[in-house]
Scaffold this motif. Structure first.
Motif: not given
Length: 314
Positions: A235-244
């Motif tokens: 799974r990715t991080s919430e941080m990465a998802l938000s920035l993506a």
């Protein structure tokens, strides 16, 4: 926690003079059609990958804050993050314990021990090594680091962009491989203020960020890819998802066949030995998963070289 450009600039100041500035090499004329490109050779970084940047920022920040326990740090890793944390810990006289999957490449495990880490091989996937590392932290009081889901780790990785921009102000787009999203998060946070687009590249068999974008939330994904040793986060991080989800980011997928071909190309044409995860970034261009516009200047990050090169020699 979401990082921003100020976090990256703070990391750059903290690790200044302790990492190798990224070397840039021009891509062959015509390789991108009417666009131009450079390779960002982060495979030449300490410990063989970009991970050294984040690890040094993590250890340095906790030393500055007086929050490093006597038990040292502990991390779960497919290999690269563990090596980087072991290296950063050794540089500061700090103990490092690293949990890796039993499938971790032998070259990475051997290097971890050379760097002075206490190494434990647990389970078949990164997620199992992570569970074991978390138990170790709870039992010993060691400070838990993370391969990608930590703001200090991600901000440190983002310092790469500041160096690229300093050397090539004309760069329009950065193409970067994505595993759990630490490098991507740092790159995206640093790139946006410079007006630089980010292309996030994942294997079809390990698409944690791409799947999260499609679902609108972080989700678990199956992992089955030739690049799973470095891009195999479930799974990715919430941080990465938000920035993506911000403007200027594009997520693309590449096949294992394209990754293998790109890795072979880098060896045959450049005599560069990279791990499959690093080759994924170039695979996005060679397979036309991402096609630059005419006049665009692209930086392709070759993020690591911790691999067994024996399959490249023929």
């Amino acid at each position: 926690m979401i990082i921003d450009h100020l976090d990256v600039l703070a990391a750059a100041q903290r690790i200044a003079g302790q990492v190798r500035p990224v070397a840039l090499a021009p891509m062959d004329p015509g390789a991108l059609g009417a666009a131009t490109g450079v390779f960002a050779l982060e495979l030449m970084q300490h410990t063989g990958s970009f991970k050294a940047r984040g690890a040094l920022n993590f250890v340095g920040a906790h030393l500055d804050a007086g929050t490093l326990p006597e038990a040292g740090i502990v991390i779960a890793s497919g290999g690269n993050a563990g090596m980087a944390n072991a290296w950063a810990a050794r540089a500061h006289g700090v103990l490092a314990t690293v949990f890796v999957p039993e499938s971790a490449p032998a070259v990475k495990v051997a290097r971890l021990r050379t760097l002075g880490a206490e190494v434990h091989q647990v389970g078949s996937e990164y997620a199992e090594a992570l569970d074991a590392a978390q138990r170790f932290a709870a039992e010993t009081g060691a400070l838990a680091s993370h391969a990608y889901d930590n703001p200090l780790i991600a901000a440190g990785a983002g310092t790469l962009i500041e160096e690229i921009v300093a050397a090539r102000i004309d760069v329009d787009t950065v193409v970067v491989a994505v595993g759990g999203g630490g490098l991507f998060s740092g790159v995206a946070a640093a790139a946006h203020p410079h007006g630089i687009r980010v292309v996030a590249v994942e294997p079809r068999g390990a698409q944690a960020l791409h799947a999260a974008l499609a679902a609108g939330e972080v989700v678990d994904v199956p992992v089955a890819s030739v690049a799973a040793d470095s891009l195999g986060a479930r799974r990715t991080s919430e941080m990465a998802l938000s920035l993506a989800q911000s403007d200027g980011v594009r997520s693309v997928l590449v096949t294992d066949e394209a990754i293998v071909a790109a890795r072979r190309h880098l060896w045959d044409e450049r005599r560069l030995v990279v791990e499959h995860g690093a080759a994924a970034a170039l695979a996005a261009l060679e397979s036309r998963a991402y096609v630059p516009e005419p006049g665009e200047t692209v930086a392709v990050v070759l993020c690591g070289a911790n691999t067994d090169p024996s399959d490249l020699v023929r």
